[in-house]
Each structure stands twice: as C-alpha cells, then as structure tokens.
Scaffold this motif. Structure first.
Motif, mmCIF file in Angstrom:
data_model
loop_
_atom_site.group_PDB
_atom_site.id
_atom_site.type_symbol
_atom_site.label_atom_id
_atom_site.label_comp_id
_atom_site.label_asym_id
_atom_site.label_seq_id
_atom_site.Cartn_x
_atom_site.Cartn_y
_atom_site.Cartn_z
ATOM 1 N N PHE A 282 0.859 -1.197 0.000
ATOM 2 C CA PHE A 282 0.000 0.000 0.000
ATOM 3 C C PHE A 282 0.887 1.236 0.000
ATOM 4 O O PHE A 282 2.072 1.180 0.350
ATOM 5 C CB PHE A 282 -0.931 0.015 1.212
ATOM 6 N N THR A 283 0.304 2.329 -0.409
ATOM 7 C CA THR A 283 0.934 3.649 -0.309
ATOM 8 C C THR A 283 -0.084 4.621 0.259
ATOM 9 O O THR A 283 -1.309 4.471 0.077
ATOM 10 C CB THR A 283 1.398 4.157 -1.693
ATOM 11 N N ARG A 284 0.419 5.646 0.942
ATOM 12 C CA ARG A 284 -0.456 6.635 1.555
ATOM 13 C C ARG A 284 0.096 8.029 1.249
ATOM 14 O O ARG A 284 1.294 8.269 1.324
ATOM 15 C CB ARG A 284 -0.533 6.420 3.059
ATOM 16 N N HIS A 285 -0.794 8.951 0.898
ATOM 17 C CA HIS A 285 -0.364 10.329 0.636
ATOM 18 C C HIS A 285 -1.525 11.272 0.954
ATOM 19 O O HIS A 285 -2.681 10.838 1.109
ATOM 20 C CB HIS A 285 0.071 10.483 -0.823
ATOM 21 N N ARG A 286 -1.199 12.525 1.044
ATOM 22 C CA ARG A 286 -2.214 13.550 1.294
ATOM 23 C C ARG A 286 -2.192 14.525 0.132
ATOM 24 O O ARG A 286 -1.156 15.138 -0.179
ATOM 25 C CB ARG A 286 -1.952 14.291 2.607
ATOM 26 N N ALA A 287 -3.359 14.656 -0.526
ATOM 27 C CA ALA A 287 -3.458 15.515 -1.703
ATOM 28 C C ALA A 287 -3.278 16.969 -1.305
ATOM 29 O O ALA A 287 -3.588 17.388 -0.183
ATOM 30 C CB ALA A 287 -4.811 15.321 -2.386
ATOM 31 N N ALA A 288 -2.755 17.721 -2.228
ATOM 32 C CA ALA A 288 -2.558 19.160 -1.984
ATOM 33 C C ALA A 288 -3.910 19.850 -1.880
ATOM 34 O O ALA A 288 -4.876 19.457 -2.537
ATOM 35 C CB ALA A 288 -1.727 19.766 -3.112
ATOM 36 N N ARG A 345 -15.873 20.693 5.056
ATOM 37 C CA ARG A 345 -15.152 19.770 5.934
ATOM 38 C C ARG A 345 -14.840 18.453 5.211
ATOM 39 O O ARG A 345 -13.759 17.872 5.379
ATOM 40 C CB ARG A 345 -15.970 19.510 7.188
ATOM 41 N N ARG A 346 -15.798 17.964 4.421
ATOM 42 C CA ARG A 346 -15.573 16.700 3.722
ATOM 43 C C ARG A 346 -14.421 16.805 2.730
ATOM 44 O O ARG A 346 -13.597 15.886 2.611
ATOM 45 C CB ARG A 346 -16.858 16.295 2.985
ATOM 46 N N ILE A 347 -14.323 17.912 2.023
ATOM 47 C CA ILE A 347 -13.246 18.082 1.055
ATOM 48 C C ILE A 347 -11.882 18.057 1.749
ATOM 49 O O ILE A 347 -10.916 17.469 1.259
ATOM 50 C CB ILE A 347 -13.442 19.393 0.266
ATOM 51 N N ASP A 348 -11.832 18.656 2.925
ATOM 52 C CA ASP A 348 -10.554 18.680 3.637
ATOM 53 C C ASP A 348 -10.177 17.292 4.152
ATOM 54 O O ASP A 348 -9.006 16.875 4.067
ATOM 55 C CB ASP A 348 -10.637 19.679 4.785
ATOM 56 N N TRP A 349 -11.151 16.546 4.698
ATOM 57 C CA TRP A 349 -10.852 15.219 5.230
ATOM 58 C C TRP A 349 -10.454 14.253 4.113
ATOM 59 O O TRP A 349 -9.568 13.415 4.293
ATOM 60 C CB TRP A 349 -12.074 14.670 5.979
ATOM 61 N N THR A 350 -11.108 14.306 2.979
ATOM 62 C CA THR A 350 -10.861 13.319 1.926
ATOM 63 C C THR A 350 -9.563 13.563 1.166
ATOM 64 O O THR A 350 -9.260 12.835 0.208
ATOM 65 C CB THR A 350 -12.037 13.323 0.925
ATOM 66 N N ARG A 351 -8.786 14.558 1.551
ATOM 67 C CA ARG A 351 -7.449 14.727 0.955
ATOM 68 C C ARG A 351 -6.499 13.617 1.381
ATOM 69 O O ARG A 351 -5.479 13.369 0.719
ATOM 70 C CB ARG A 351 -6.886 16.085 1.344
ATOM 71 N N ASP A 352 -6.810 12.931 2.481
ATOM 72 C CA ASP A 352 -5.968 11.825 2.972
ATOM 73 C C ASP A 352 -6.372 10.556 2.214
ATOM 74 O O ASP A 352 -7.508 10.090 2.343
ATOM 75 C CB ASP A 352 -6.192 11.645 4.472
ATOM 76 N N ARG A 353 -5.459 9.960 1.422
ATOM 77 C CA ARG A 353 -5.791 8.872 0.517
ATOM 78 C C ARG A 353 -4.780 7.731 0.617
ATOM 79 O O ARG A 353 -3.617 7.943 0.960
ATOM 80 C CB ARG A 353 -5.869 9.381 -0.927
ATOM 81 N N ILE A 354 -5.262 6.522 0.310
ATOM 82 C CA ILE A 354 -4.442 5.300 0.375
ATOM 83 C C ILE A 354 -4.728 4.461 -0.866
ATOM 84 O O ILE A 354 -5.897 4.325 -1.271
ATOM 85 C CB ILE A 354 -4.748 4.487 1.643
ATOM 86 N N SER A 355 -3.683 3.910 -1.454
ATOM 87 C CA SER A 355 -3.813 2.876 -2.492
ATOM 88 C C SER A 355 -3.501 1.536 -1.828
ATOM 89 O O SER A 355 -2.408 1.346 -1.274
ATOM 90 C CB SER A 355 -2.851 3.134 -3.658
ATOM 91 N N TRP A 356 -4.407 0.576 -1.881
ATOM 92 C CA TRP A 356 -4.314 -0.689 -1.119
ATOM 93 C C TRP A 356 -4.545 -1.855 -2.066
ATOM 94 O O TRP A 356 -5.439 -1.816 -2.899
ATOM 95 C CB TRP A 356 -5.377 -0.673 -0.021
ATOM 96 N N ARG A 357 -3.715 -2.879 -1.897
ATOM 97 C CA ARG A 357 -3.836 -4.079 -2.716
ATOM 98 C C ARG A 357 -4.206 -5.243 -1.809
ATOM 99 O O ARG A 357 -3.587 -5.459 -0.762
ATOM 100 C CB ARG A 357 -2.524 -4.383 -3.457
ATOM 101 N N THR A 358 -5.237 -5.996 -2.232
ATOM 102 C CA THR A 358 -5.657 -7.156 -1.455
ATOM 103 C C THR A 358 -5.812 -8.347 -2.382
ATOM 104 O O THR A 358 -6.115 -8.184 -3.581
ATOM 105 C CB THR A 358 -6.992 -6.888 -0.728
#
Length: 730
Positions: A282-288, A345-358
C-alpha cells in the motif's frame, strides 16, 4: 477486471464476482446517464419569465419549485367596450377593457398541485388559491388519463386538440389584463410536484434498473433540465455519491446499505516492477489543498420566494476568489448553510488517501463501501477498484469520523427582501354621497355624486359599481379602482353646535376600516383652507386634531360644523354613522345613470365579497340646492310696519375673501317668505331683494295667529333652500 470512477461512468465493467461484463453494457449505462448529446447540466440562474419558443426545454420538477413555464396556446386579446353616459343628451364615455385566454406548460412530469402565481413580480394567486384578478384558472396536473381542456378543445376542435398527457399545464380563461397594462404579464408558478422525493425519483424516472434510494431531506425542490448524469453531478457537489454497476442494477450511494465497516486483510505485496507498494502492498499520501476550495453555496431560497441566494462556510480566507457551488435546488437558509459547512469539511478530510492491494475477494467490496485497514486508524471509503493480475487494487479516501459532518451551531439568514404581501381580497366598504357645488371643480347646473369605496385589507383589488334607481334594475357605473378611501364609522354621536364658531367642546370618535389608515392633524391656516373635511352622517365637518387611540380608533376635536351647506344636519346625528375623509380616493359616479330619486342606491361588488355592499346616496341634491339665507333681522317702523331682512349666500362661494358678496350662481335672485307651516302657509310673499316690508294693515289680521313664524327660502334655479327663521308673531 473492472474499474469504476464517478467521473468516467462510461467505462464501467463487471465486478470481481461477475466476471467481465464488457464494454457494451458500459456504453449502455453511459448513454442512459449522459444522453445522446453533450449539453451542459443545470446551472443556477435568476428567475426566468414565461416565454413561448419552439424547441424550448420543459423541465421535470420535484418537490416544490418556482418555474416560469412556456406558453403553449393563446388566443387574441378579447376587447370589450362599455358606454357610460350622463343621460338627457349629455356626453357619453366609452371605456375599453381587455382579457386574455392562454395556456402555460409547467412540467414534463405530473405534479400534485399548484401553489402561488406571480404576475410581474406581484401575487396573482395567493396561498388561498384565489385569483386576485378577474378570470378563471384551470389546473391540469399531467396525469396519463387527463382530458383536453374545454377551452382549447372548443377553439381548436376536439379532434385536433391534444390532452397533453404527461405534461402539467394551466389554462387562464378571460384573465382581466387591466392591472397589467392590457398585456399578458410575465408569470412564474409555484409547482408542488411531490410531498417528498429522493434521488431515485429524479434518476429512476428516465433510467431503468437503477437503485438510488438516497434521501434528500433538506432539499425542498429540484428542477431537472438535462440527462441523469447532470443530476448526479449536481447532487454530488454537496453529498458523496458512489456509483456501482457490478450487479444487475446501477446502484448509487452503496454505503447506505452498509451497517458496519468491512475489515480488510493484510495488504498483498506487488509482483510487478511498476506496481505501487512493492514491499508493503500500500501507499499513503495527502493531496494538496485546492487553490480555491468551495466555500460558497448558491441556491434558491424558499424563504425569499425561491430567489437566488448564497451561504458561506466558515474558515480561513485564502488568496483569490473562493469557489462557489451552484445547486439549482430550493432550500432554506439554514439547510444551505449546513450543506456548505459539511461540504467544506468533507473536502478537507478526503485529501488523505491510500492505495491498497488485497488478494481476497469480498462480495460487498465496491465503490462507496466503508472499510478498516490493519494498523491504520479510522475508516476509509472505496472510491475506485481494479482487478489486476497481482490482486484487487483499491483507491481509498478517509471517511469522515462520526460528528465531523455536524456543522457548528451558526446562525443563518436568508437576507432581507421585500416580498409581495399575500393579502386576502377583503370585504368592500361603500358610502355614496353628493358633493356641494365648487366653482373651481364643476358646473352649477350639474350634481356631483361620488362613492367612497374601501376595504380592511390592503389586498383588496377594487370593486364593480352599480346604480339602482329604486326599481331593482342595476346599471353599471364602472370599476372603483384599487385606491382605498379613508373611511369607517362613528363610535360616538356628535352633539349640536353652532356652525358659525369653532367647536372646541365636542369630540368625535371614529373607527376606520383598516387600522393602518391614518388621519392627519393640521393647523388653523390649513383648516381655513378647507383641509380635513369629512362626511359624518349627513353633515360635512372639518377637524383640527386627530388623536390615535389604537386599533384604528381616532378621536377628532377642534371641529368646524355644518360645512358646505350642511348646517341643517348639525342636530340630527345618530349611532354608527358613516365617516369618510374627503380626498382624491373618491370615485365619480354617472348622475345620469344614478338618477335623483330619494330611493336610489349604489352597490359595489368585489372579488372578496359574498354579497354586494350597498349605500344610499347621502346629501342628495346638495349641489343644486341654494344655501339658506343667514343673519335674519326684523326692524319695527314708526308706523307699525315690519321690515324683514337677511343676508344671502351663494352656492360654491365658501370663502368670503374681500368683504364683497360673492357672485350669485342662480339665474335670478328670488326669495319666498312664508308665515306658519311651510307646507300649509297662512301667507306667502315673494321678493327679488333680501328684504320684505309688511305694513301694519297687513299685520293686523294676523294677530290671532300668535306664535306663527315668518321664514324665508331662496328660490334657486333648480331647488329651494332650507328655511331661515325671520320673526315670530307676538
């Protein structure tokens, strides 16, 4: 493999358990959602006006909305003429009135009812469902079995007239255009399509096999003018919508079915060199942050009669112009404020994102599903997934924790706006009377009859006036107009007073028909100029002071009595007499139609009247009747004869400005002096001068009539004046 992204619905394929669905199914959903054209979706705009253009889009309305509609049928204006004459060879006046017949389409889906109607910005139909102008309104709600309108069928022919089934429309028949400058006004309508609606009602009406039971509790109304994708994009601005085409139905907002978050297993490591998270899975990043994050919501405000409005979210001001969200829906100010706060508020929270492989298959893993991750706090929402050779790759964004969507308790206001008052038509009040002759405003040989017409309601739209000569036949006198006269009734009885002096001791209490009406106080200079003249019963009175007592009650004092030749009514007042403030709101009446009989009446009938208001004509004949002489004198000569003298007055000569007698308006100056009862006099004398001499020889036979009274009346061109007492026989 399958990938689902809301911004590229046309590439949808099957889910992990269903195998490959194929591009054909994806294109079918794409066509159904987006339509065959690429027309732009709905945008917020100012209230439009009713038009009539070929090819104009007719929207579908949901909930409660305001719309202009489109004229789909109209006839030529209907002209009516009415001749009003004074009779007896007098001049006549022809008045013209216009009405219109037309139909307006409102919605391309059935509606439940129709609310208010605005014409040129003013209410033509209020919340009570009553038109404020003459005419008939028929509402066709657009059901599948509705019949053709009878007016359209009679004008176009039954075989050629469509019933417009599936289209909601209204028909105006014989709508009076006098209040709209004799033209069809610009109309807007409050359409009540549903008591409650959800997203499925908007999307499912045009797209089959859709499961979109997303509730819209804060949305009062919505108008759809485009393809379903445009409607989805509209609502996705203010709520997270997920679309899943993995099953048999197109499911919108899959998370609504989820009772708990799905726990994912450990991530699977990558098998290809170019895969993300080759060692961790997985990778995790926060969008600008966005350069101009949406902080303004534009909408139609229900509390402002659906006019465009906006609400702003709290937060730190950023450089540049803030982005605005256009939501063409009807909302309250508080609902709009909550929406933009949650969206921000939702736009600010959803900047935190993860790509996950299962590597595990789960039947409920789909866009919109909530999941938890091992070793990572919080809940995450699936935005995209793709089935690849190395496993199922998921694109996740942080889901808002419980309470994060609850906006703070902030005040919201729709703003200040002057909305048209929705007032009832009100009952008509009427008092008819004649005015004394005024040399500056009429002829000495013509009576001046007027009517004071009013109502307790400011929404009163006028009344039709009729004359009854006493035989029951009604002759139209024309409309009253919408200006309301200041009038009411007396609550007290005026005591007798000297009409030659300012009455400082008497007071009069009156009740006006509308508590908002006002009576002015004036000074002596304005009183001398004739201001504050009012009719009380059969007497004309002027007043200096008007004191408000509340609830439309006024106390009047500083009175000048018996004005305009009505001194004979000073001692004849009764209970609950009519009170009218003379002014510019009086309606002139055709005396030729009204006649001059004592039993004549005036009737008024308005739209709010259950029965006609009627009034006798007060002060009948006052304009043509000479004024009674004044200043009676008796002089006893040395030879025993009497010289009776008096001072004449002239009709219309109300101001004695230079000490010289005003001109007489009668054809000749003549007087009749009687002894005893006027109807059965003991003696009668006529004279052309304001005096009469009676010698001793003529008086001697009258000695046995002690107490008999000498009275004088002026003989005018049209009538006799009231009598003046000259002397009494001893």
């Amino acid at each position: 493999m399958a990938t689902l992204v809301f911004g590229s619905i046309g590439t949808m394929l099957g889910g992990p358990l269903g195998g490959t669905i194929g591009s054909m199914i994806g294109s079918q959903f794409d066509t159904a959602l987006f339509g065959s054209s690429s027309r732009e979706g709905p945008r917020l705009k100012e209230l439009a006006v009713t038009t009539s253009s070929y090819g104009q889009l007719l929207p579908r309305h949901f909930g409660r909305m305001r719309t202009a509609g489109s004229v789909i049928w109209a006839s030529d204006l209907v002209e009516r003429s009415e001749v009003q004459g004074s009779g007896k060879g007098g001049p006549s006046v022809t008045t013209y009135s216009y009405s219109a017949n037309f139909a307006v389409a409102l919605s391309s889906r059935p509606i439940r009812a129709l609310g208010r109607i605005w014409a040129d910005g003013q209410l033509l139909r209020g919340a009570d469902g009553v038109l404020k102008a003459a005419g008939t309104l028929r509402i066709h709600t657009g059901e599948g079995d509705q019949a053709a309108d009878p007016l359209l069928a009679s004008a176009e022919g039954v075989e050629r007239c469509p019933a417009y089934r599936g289209v909601a429309y209204v028909v105006f028949e014989d709508l009076d255009l006098s209040g709209f400058y004799n033209r069809i006004p610009s109309l807007t309508f409050e359409v009540i399509a549903d008591d409650d609606f959800a997203l499925h009602d908007v999307i499912g009406a045009t797209l089959e096999d859709v499961d979109g039971a997303v509730k819209l509790p804060e949305v009062v109304g919505y108008s759809s003018e485009g393809a379903p994708a445009a409607d989805l994009q509209t609502f996705a601005q203010i709520m997270p919508l997920e679309v899943d085409a993995a099953g048999e139905d197109l499911v919108i907002a899959r998370d609504r079915r989820q009772t708990a978050a799905i726990s994912l297993s450990e991530p699977a490591v990558a098998t290809a060199d170019d895969d993300f998270g080759s060692l961790t899975g997985f990778t995790r990043h926060r969008a600008a942050p966005l350069d101009n994050s949406p902080s303004i919501l534009r909408y139609y405000d229900v509390e402002r009669d659906y006019q465009a409005s906006l609400q702003r979210a709290t937060g730190r001001s950023l450089a540049g112009e803030p982005a605005a969200i256009d939501l063409p829906a009807a909302l309250t100010a508080s609902a709009a404020r909550s929406m933009i706060e949650r969206t921000s508020r939702r736009i600010d929270w959803t900047r935190d994102r993860i790509s996950w492989r299962t590597s595990e298959l789960h039947p409920h893993i789909a866009p919109g599903a909530l999941v938890t991750l091992p070793g990572i706090d919080g809940q995450w929402r699936i935005r995209e997934w793709e089935w690849r050779e190395g496993g199922i790759e998921l694109a996740l964004e942080r889901a808002l924790p419980v309470g994060a969507t609850t906006p703070p308790a902030l005040g919201s206001s729709p703003g200040r706006v002057n909305l048209p008052a929705d007032l009832p038509p009100g009952q008509t009040a009427l008092t008819a009377f004649e005015l004394p002759f005024d040399a500056a405003d009429g002829s000495p040989d013509a009576a001046r009859a007027v009517a004071a017409v009013s109502s307790a309601s400011a929404g009163w739209g006028g009344a039709a006036l009729y004359a009854d000569r006493g035989d029951g036949a009604l002759s139209p006198l024309g409309p009253s107009g919408r200006a309301r006269a200041v009038m009411g009734s007396a609550l007290s009885i005026l005591p007798p007073a000297n009409p030659l002096l300012l009455d400082r001791g008497s007071q009069l209490e009156v009740q006006l028909v509308d508590p908002t009406m006002q009576l002015p106080s004036i000074d002596m200079r304005r009183l001398a100029a004739g201001m504050n003249l009012a009719l009380v019963g059969e007497e004309l009175v002027q007043f200096l002071h008007a004191t408000p007592l509340g609830q439309g009650r006024w106390r009047l004092d500083g009175l000048l009595r018996g004005r305009g030749g009505t001194e004979g009514a000073v001692a004849g007042h009764a209970n609950a007499e009519a009170f009218v403030l003379l002014g510019t709101s009086l309606v002139a009446l055709d005396t030729g139609l009204l006649g001059s009989g004592s039993d004549r009446r005036v009737l008024a009938f308005g739209r709010g009247d259950s029965e006609a208001a009627l009034s006798p004509v007060h002060l009948g004949g006052i304009a043509l009747r000479p004024l009674a002489p004044v200043h009676a004198r008796r002089t006893l000569a040395a030879d025993g004869s009497w010289i009776l003298s008096w001072t004449r007055r002239a009709r219309g000569g109300w101001s004695w400005q230079d000490g010289i007698d005003v001109p007489l308006v009668e054809q000749a100056e003549r007087y009749i002096v009687t002894l005893g009862e006027i109807d059965a006099p003991l003696g009668t004398w006529t004279t052309d001068t304001p005096q009469l001499g009676i010698d001793a020889a003529a008086l001697a036979p009258l000695a046995h009539h002690a107490g008999a009274r000498f009275q004088v009346r002026q003989l005018g061109t049209h009538a006799l004046s009231a009598p003046l007492l000259l002397a009494v026989l001893p």
